[in-house]
Motif scaffolding. Structure first.
Motif, PDB file in Angstrom:
ATOM      1  N   ARG A  15       0.835  -1.209   0.000  1.00  0.00           N
ATOM      2  CA  ARG A  15       0.000   0.000   0.000  1.00  0.00           C
ATOM      3  C   ARG A  15       0.865   1.252   0.000  1.00  0.00           C
ATOM      4  O   ARG A  15       0.562   2.231  -0.693  1.00  0.00           O
ATOM      5  N   ARG A 199      -2.763  -4.498  -8.421  1.00  0.00           N
ATOM      6  CA  ARG A 199      -4.232  -4.526  -8.434  1.00  0.00           C
ATOM      7  C   ARG A 199      -4.757  -5.539  -9.450  1.00  0.00           C
ATOM      8  O   ARG A 199      -5.715  -6.260  -9.182  1.00  0.00           O
ATOM      9  N   HIS A 200      -4.124  -5.609 -10.613  1.00  0.00           N
ATOM     10  CA  HIS A 200      -4.600  -6.506 -11.678  1.00  0.00           C
ATOM     11  C   HIS A 200      -4.653  -7.954 -11.203  1.00  0.00           C
ATOM     12  O   HIS A 200      -5.579  -8.702 -11.551  1.00  0.00           O
ATOM     13  N   ASP A 202      -5.044  -8.884  -8.142  1.00  0.00           N
ATOM     14  CA  ASP A 202      -5.840  -8.951  -6.901  1.00  0.00           C
ATOM     15  C   ASP A 202      -5.005  -9.120  -5.641  1.00  0.00           C
ATOM     16  O   ASP A 202      -5.456  -9.740  -4.664  1.00  0.00           O
ATOM     17  N   GLU A 206      -9.351  -2.603  -4.417  1.00  0.00           N
ATOM     18  CA  GLU A 206      -9.598  -1.208  -4.796  1.00  0.00           C
ATOM     19  C   GLU A 206      -9.581  -0.297  -3.568  1.00  0.00           C
ATOM     20  O   GLU A 206      -9.092   0.837  -3.628  1.00  0.00           O
ATOM     21  N   ASP A 208      -7.715  -0.356  -1.150  1.00  0.00           N
ATOM     22  CA  ASP A 208      -6.347  -0.068  -0.702  1.00  0.00           C
ATOM     23  C   ASP A 208      -5.743   1.119  -1.434  1.00  0.00           C
ATOM     24  O   ASP A 208      -4.626   1.545  -1.096  1.00  0.00           O
ATOM     25  N   TYR A 209      -6.429   1.633  -2.445  1.00  0.00           N
ATOM     26  CA  TYR A 209      -5.942   2.743  -3.254  1.00  0.00           C
ATOM     27  C   TYR A 209      -6.701   4.016  -2.889  1.00  0.00           C
ATOM     28  O   TYR A 209      -7.910   3.971  -2.656  1.00  0.00           O
ATOM     29  N   PHE A 214      -6.293   5.110  -7.667  1.00  0.00           N
ATOM     30  CA  PHE A 214      -7.090   4.113  -8.393  1.00  0.00           C
ATOM     31  C   PHE A 214      -7.461   4.622  -9.775  1.00  0.00           C
ATOM     32  O   PHE A 214      -7.500   3.843 -10.736  1.00  0.00           O
ATOM     33  N   TRP A 217      -4.613   3.868 -11.840  1.00  0.00           N
ATOM     34  CA  TRP A 217      -4.577   2.457 -12.188  1.00  0.00           C
ATOM     35  C   TRP A 217      -5.548   2.166 -13.342  1.00  0.00           C
ATOM     36  O   TRP A 217      -5.224   1.451 -14.288  1.00  0.00           O
TER      37      TRP A 217
END
Length: 226
Positions: A15, A199-200, A202, A206, A208-209, A214, A217
């Motif tokens: 994070r 993120r892609h 997992d 979401e 966590d952003y 995000f 991303w």
């Protein structure tokens, strides 16, 4: 219990990495160097002093950018470490996905050697009257002197490099170009790939952003949209 603690620590580390990388990519200097050309061109037909065209860099923006870059591309003892190499290790511990391993292998092969100074592309040389090399510097060595001799905690051990750059009249734009093209930009691209992968695949959710991170991303995941 130990496993839960380890997973929590890894997620906290990721994070923080995501936060720093998003700030790097979205700051004025990060946007500039990822969008502009870094080509140097020369036209012998023009008057001397006007023959070379090159990118220009805002040095104050660069200094500010380096406070973020240092955390992912230089520092090794920060806790938790956000160093790109350490983050790649964490990703590989979090998932055995073959596609993720392809991405981390690419980062190890293409970004990390440049980040660590193991793959010099262009060097500056000072020659004696007989053409023998007296001193040679690559972008990583110049970045080391700039980071640790000027920007953060000036260390006298870098004085010789700084003096060399001044004595041979290496213009600031060329010093900066060497640092950026040889080291900083390849590292930033590696960070961008890892930022996307977290993120892609997992590894983080979401939630966590930050909203801004995000959105970045999403822009990276859907480059043709918007």
């Amino acid at each position: 219990m130990a496993l839960v603690s380890s997973v929590h620590k890894s997620h906290y580390q990721l994070r923080k990495f995501v936060k720093v990388v998003s700030e790097m990519l979205l700051c004025r200097f990060g946007v500039a160097i990822t969008s502009q050309s870094h080509t140097i061109a020369s036209d012998a037909s023009k008057p001397e002093g006007e023959r070379t065209t090159h990118s220009t860099y805002d040095i104050e923006d660069y200094r500010s950018f380096l406070t973020l870059y240092r955390q992912v591309g230089w520092a090794k003892s920060d806790k938790p470490s956000l160093n790109l190499e350490k983050i790649v290790d964490v990703l590989e511990e979090c998932s055995n996905d073959l596609k993720l391993r392809e991405l981390t292998s690419y980062v190890r092969r293409e970004a990390l050697p440049k980040m660590k100074g193991d793959a010099a592309v262009v060097t500056l040389r000072r020659l004696d009257s007989g053409g023998q090399v007296l001193q040679e510097l690559d972008g990583h060595e110049i970045l080391d002197a700039f980071l640790n001799g000027e920007v953060f905690h000036p260390d006298p051990k870098h004085d010789k490099v700084i003096e060399f750059l001044g004595s041979v009249g290496v213009e600031v734009w060329l010093q900066t170009w060497l640092m950026i093209t040889n080291v900083v930009l390849p590292t930033l691209i590696g960070c961008q790939m890892v930022f996307w992968a977290i993120r892609h695949f997992d590894i983080l959710a979401e939630s966590d952003y930050s909203p801004r991170a995000f959105k970045l991303w999403l822009d990276l995941a859907n480059p043709t949209k918007g």
